[in-house]
Design a protein around this motif. Structure first.
Motif, PDB file in Angstrom:
ATOM      1  N   THR A 129       0.832  -1.192   0.000  1.00  0.00           N
ATOM      2  CA  THR A 129       0.000   0.000   0.000  1.00  0.00           C
ATOM      3  C   THR A 129       0.870   1.245   0.000  1.00  0.00           C
ATOM      4  O   THR A 129       1.987   1.225   0.539  1.00  0.00           O
ATOM      5  CB  THR A 129      -0.927   0.008   1.240  1.00  0.00           C
ATOM      6  OG1 THR A 129      -1.847   1.099   1.145  1.00  0.00           O
ATOM      7  CG2 THR A 129      -0.123   0.166   2.521  1.00  0.00           C
ATOM      8  N   PRO A 130       0.393   2.341  -0.590  1.00  0.00           N
ATOM      9  CA  PRO A 130       1.114   3.610  -0.474  1.00  0.00           C
ATOM     10  C   PRO A 130       0.807   4.267   0.866  1.00  0.00           C
ATOM     11  O   PRO A 130      -0.217   3.991   1.502  1.00  0.00           O
ATOM     12  CB  PRO A 130       0.559   4.439  -1.640  1.00  0.00           C
ATOM     13  CG  PRO A 130      -0.826   3.910  -1.832  1.00  0.00           C
ATOM     14  CD  PRO A 130      -0.772   2.445  -1.491  1.00  0.00           C
ATOM     15  N   ALA A 131       1.693   5.129   1.299  1.00  0.00           N
ATOM     16  CA  ALA A 131       1.517   5.856   2.557  1.00  0.00           C
ATOM     17  C   ALA A 131       2.331   7.136   2.504  1.00  0.00           C
ATOM     18  O   ALA A 131       3.192   7.312   1.628  1.00  0.00           O
ATOM     19  CB  ALA A 131       1.937   4.998   3.754  1.00  0.00           C
ATOM     20  N   PHE A 132       2.063   8.025   3.437  1.00  0.00           N
ATOM     21  CA  PHE A 132       2.861   9.231   3.618  1.00  0.00           C
ATOM     22  C   PHE A 132       3.508   9.165   4.993  1.00  0.00           C
ATOM     23  O   PHE A 132       2.854   8.809   5.979  1.00  0.00           O
ATOM     24  CB  PHE A 132       1.997  10.485   3.509  1.00  0.00           C
ATOM     25  CG  PHE A 132       1.492  10.760   2.124  1.00  0.00           C
ATOM     26  CD1 PHE A 132       2.255  11.472   1.216  1.00  0.00           C
ATOM     27  CD2 PHE A 132       0.243  10.292   1.727  1.00  0.00           C
ATOM     28  CE1 PHE A 132       1.797  11.713  -0.071  1.00  0.00           C
ATOM     29  CE2 PHE A 132      -0.234  10.533   0.444  1.00  0.00           C
ATOM     30  CZ  PHE A 132       0.551  11.243  -0.451  1.00  0.00           C
ATOM     31  N   VAL A 133       4.784   9.509   5.062  1.00  0.00           N
ATOM     32  CA  VAL A 133       5.519   9.504   6.322  1.00  0.00           C
ATOM     33  C   VAL A 133       5.994  10.921   6.617  1.00  0.00           C
ATOM     34  O   VAL A 133       6.683  11.536   5.794  1.00  0.00           O
ATOM     35  CB  VAL A 133       6.728   8.545   6.274  1.00  0.00           C
ATOM     36  CG1 VAL A 133       7.534   8.639   7.571  1.00  0.00           C
ATOM     37  CG2 VAL A 133       6.260   7.115   6.038  1.00  0.00           C
ATOM     38  N   TYR A 134       5.589  11.436   7.766  1.00  0.00           N
ATOM     39  CA  TYR A 134       6.074  12.749   8.216  1.00  0.00           C
ATOM     40  C   TYR A 134       7.268  12.552   9.132  1.00  0.00           C
ATOM     41  O   TYR A 134       7.197  11.807  10.117  1.00  0.00           O
ATOM     42  CB  TYR A 134       4.977  13.504   8.960  1.00  0.00           C
ATOM     43  CG  TYR A 134       5.504  14.663   9.786  1.00  0.00           C
ATOM     44  CD1 TYR A 134       6.020  15.804   9.177  1.00  0.00           C
ATOM     45  CD2 TYR A 134       5.506  14.603  11.187  1.00  0.00           C
ATOM     46  CE1 TYR A 134       6.517  16.855   9.936  1.00  0.00           C
ATOM     47  CE2 TYR A 134       5.994  15.649  11.952  1.00  0.00           C
ATOM     48  CZ  TYR A 134       6.504  16.773  11.325  1.00  0.00           C
ATOM     49  OH  TYR A 134       7.005  17.812  12.076  1.00  0.00           O
ATOM     50  N   LEU A 135       8.370  13.221   8.786  1.00  0.00           N
ATOM     51  CA  LEU A 135       9.578  13.211   9.611  1.00  0.00           C
ATOM     52  C   LEU A 135       9.762  14.604  10.189  1.00  0.00           C
ATOM     53  O   LEU A 135       9.826  15.595   9.445  1.00  0.00           O
ATOM     54  CB  LEU A 135      10.792  12.820   8.767  1.00  0.00           C
ATOM     55  CG  LEU A 135      10.715  11.443   8.083  1.00  0.00           C
ATOM     56  CD1 LEU A 135      11.894  11.265   7.142  1.00  0.00           C
ATOM     57  CD2 LEU A 135      10.674  10.332   9.120  1.00  0.00           C
ATOM     58  N   PRO A 136       9.837  14.738  11.517  1.00  0.00           N
ATOM     59  CA  PRO A 136       9.957  16.061  12.135  1.00  0.00           C
ATOM     60  C   PRO A 136      11.324  16.679  11.864  1.00  0.00           C
ATOM     61  O   PRO A 136      12.281  15.965  11.505  1.00  0.00           O
ATOM     62  CB  PRO A 136       9.763  15.762  13.623  1.00  0.00           C
ATOM     63  CG  PRO A 136      10.241  14.353  13.786  1.00  0.00           C
ATOM     64  CD  PRO A 136       9.847  13.646  12.513  1.00  0.00           C
ATOM     65  N   PRO A 137      11.472  17.988  12.027  1.00  0.00           N
ATOM     66  CA  PRO A 137      12.772  18.641  11.785  1.00  0.00           C
ATOM     67  C   PRO A 137      13.902  18.030  12.596  1.00  0.00           C
ATOM     68  O   PRO A 137      15.040  17.916  12.113  1.00  0.00           O
ATOM     69  CB  PRO A 137      12.513  20.090  12.201  1.00  0.00           C
ATOM     70  CG  PRO A 137      11.043  20.268  12.089  1.00  0.00           C
ATOM     71  CD  PRO A 137      10.431  18.944  12.411  1.00  0.00           C
ATOM     72  N   GLU A 138      13.602  17.632  13.823  1.00  0.00           N
ATOM     73  CA  GLU A 138      14.631  17.069  14.698  1.00  0.00           C
ATOM     74  C   GLU A 138      15.236  15.797  14.120  1.00  0.00           C
ATOM     75  O   GLU A 138      16.374  15.433  14.458  1.00  0.00           O
ATOM     76  CB  GLU A 138      14.032  16.790  16.084  1.00  0.00           C
ATOM     77  CG  GLU A 138      13.645  18.021  16.879  1.00  0.00           C
ATOM     78  CD  GLU A 138      12.286  18.601  16.465  1.00  0.00           C
ATOM     79  OE1 GLU A 138      11.884  19.625  17.035  1.00  0.00           O
ATOM     80  OE2 GLU A 138      11.626  17.990  15.569  1.00  0.00           O
ATOM     81  N   TYR A 139      14.497  15.108  13.272  1.00  0.00           N
ATOM     82  CA  TYR A 139      14.995  13.870  12.674  1.00  0.00           C
ATOM     83  C   TYR A 139      16.225  14.135  11.814  1.00  0.00           C
ATOM     84  O   TYR A 139      17.096  13.258  11.677  1.00  0.00           O
ATOM     85  CB  TYR A 139      13.892  13.230  11.827  1.00  0.00           C
ATOM     86  CG  TYR A 139      14.207  11.844  11.315  1.00  0.00           C
ATOM     87  CD1 TYR A 139      13.914  10.715  12.079  1.00  0.00           C
ATOM     88  CD2 TYR A 139      14.791  11.645  10.066  1.00  0.00           C
ATOM     89  CE1 TYR A 139      14.195   9.440  11.615  1.00  0.00           C
ATOM     90  CE2 TYR A 139      15.069  10.375   9.591  1.00  0.00           C
ATOM     91  CZ  TYR A 139      14.774   9.277  10.370  1.00  0.00           C
ATOM     92  OH  TYR A 139      15.061   8.023   9.907  1.00  0.00           O
ATOM     93  N   PHE A 140      16.322  15.332  11.223  1.00  0.00           N
ATOM     94  CA  PHE A 140      17.398  15.662  10.295  1.00  0.00           C
ATOM     95  C   PHE A 140      18.549  16.432  10.958  1.00  0.00           C
ATOM     96  O   PHE A 140      19.540  16.724  10.295  1.00  0.00           O
ATOM     97  CB  PHE A 140      16.839  16.490   9.139  1.00  0.00           C
ATOM     98  CG  PHE A 140      15.779  15.778   8.352  1.00  0.00           C
ATOM     99  CD1 PHE A 140      16.115  14.901   7.334  1.00  0.00           C
ATOM    100  CD2 PHE A 140      14.427  15.966   8.644  1.00  0.00           C
ATOM    101  CE1 PHE A 140      15.141  14.236   6.610  1.00  0.00           C
ATOM    102  CE2 PHE A 140      13.444  15.310   7.928  1.00  0.00           C
ATOM    103  CZ  PHE A 140      13.803  14.439   6.911  1.00  0.00           C
TER     104      PHE A 140
END
Length: 373
Positions: A129-140
């Motif tokens: 299935t397709p999905a959207f993943v949100y990564l917060p700024p702190e992740y980077f």
């Protein structure tokens, strides 16, 4: 032109206006009592009404994200399957196919976070299935390169679109703002439909001889995301949120799999899997499976799960109000499962109501998840 295109909506409005003007202009000419004049009046009235209903339907679909495309509307799902690249070694269970900025933010992910469109593939269920993943700024942030983050699965209703979680319900933008304000910890959000075997509504059930949707969400999805992103691997790192059908799934998955989901939030959820033309026969005569899909029955007849649950409803405008109060009382009678609620004075089964409930829901689930490795 797509079903959700503004151009389609504009053309439908213009068409309705032209029919209205045409009706007013031609009505005197059709005032006779001949069969042709009567047929003309009936045809104009029906055409005008149908055009009006089309405008209302398209507007409602844009507002609530019921259907993503014409094929989705007519039951001919055209979402492509998960591509497996055999030239780059063993394929992974998660593949990033696109990236985009968080609504209202700039282009630097270390400042505003990032939304990634991904293709998920279940190792055990063979479902994709397709999905959207949100990564917060702190992740980077460079200083966080070894840090793990809690994650929450976010589910739509049925039929629903994952895109609506991003563009209509604004989960990524809300999560980023709440974290900036210190009201929740930075979290990864995995946003998708509960319908991973479209167009069938599987109600997150492992259907005998059919799609194993509950196993996909209980095992395949967390495994795929954890293998690709820095998500905590210890118990307490995962939560799940959903609205309507997704809310029922969120509560059920947290109750059936507390070792995976430490918290589950159901916005406008119901508490028993329906049986209708969209679901088909979910249980194939298996009474145990049918009973365990009834959350009231499960809470009364099974050991109370060690998880935290949040339910929402409205005193006026929601059909699940009494069932929600009953569910709260059942959970309160246990000594293991923890229950919280958001009860509005008024609010319907719609995006506007859920947008009022999402910020406190994200705060609530953030406070119940751990970012331990």
């Amino acid at each position: 032109m797509g079903l959700t295109s503004n151009t389609v909506l504009l053309l439908s409005v213009l068409f309705a206006l032209l029919l209205f003007v045409g009706t007013v202009w031609l009505w005197p000419r059709l005032s006779r009592r001949t069969w042709r004049a009567v047929s003309g009046r009936v045809g104009l009235l029906l055409s005008t009404q149908l055009a009006l209903f089309l405008c209302v339907g398209l507007s409602a679909n844009q507002a609530f994200g019921f259907y993503a495309s014409w094929a989705d509307l007519f039951g001919r799902e055209t979402e492509p399957g998960v591509v497996v690249d055999h030239t780059g070694g063993a394929p992974g269970p998660l593949r990033v196919v696109d990236t985009r900025r968080v609504d209202g933010g700039g282009g630097r992910p270390e400042v505003n976070g990032q939304i990634q469109k991904v293709a998920l593939s279940g190792r055990t269920t063979r479902m994709g299935t397709p999905a959207f993943v949100y990564l917060p700024p702190e992740y980077f942030a460079p200083e966080n390169r070894t840090r793990t983050f809690p994650a929450a699965v976010v589910l739509t209703g049925y039929p629903g679109t994952a895109q609506a979680l991003v563009d209509k319900l604004h989960y990524p933008r809300t999560a980023r703002q709440l974290a900036e304000d210190g009201r929740m910890q930075p979290m990864i959000l995995v946003m998708l439909r509960p319908t991973v075997a479209p167009p069938r509504d599987t109600e997150c059930v492992d259907i005998p001889g059919g799609p194993q949707t509950e196993s996909f969400f209980a095992k395949d999805l967390p495994d795929a995301v954890t293998a690709h992103y820095r998500v905590g691997r210890k118990p307490g790192s995962w939560g799940i949120i959903g609205d309507s059908t997704g809310g029922y799934c969120a509560l059920k998955l947290a109750m059936h799999h507390p070792e995976v989901y430490a918290a589950g939030a159901g916005l406008s959820a119901y508490y028993k899997a329906p049986t209708d033309p969209t679901t088909g026969d979910l249980f194939h005569g298996d009474e145990t499976l049918r009973n365990e899909a009834d959350l009231h029955w499960f809470m009364k007849n099974r050991s109370a799960p060690d998880t935290s649950l949040l339910v929402t409803s409205s005193k006026s405008g929601e059909s699940n109000y009494r069932a929600t109060l009953k569910f709260i009382d059942l959970v309160k009678a246990t000594n293991t499962t923890r229950i919280s609620s958001i009860i509005l004075e008024s609010g319907g089964h719609n995006f506007n109501t859920w947008r009022r409930e999402i910020p406190p829901t994200l705060e609530w689930i953030s406070g119940r998840l751990s970012n331990r490795s």
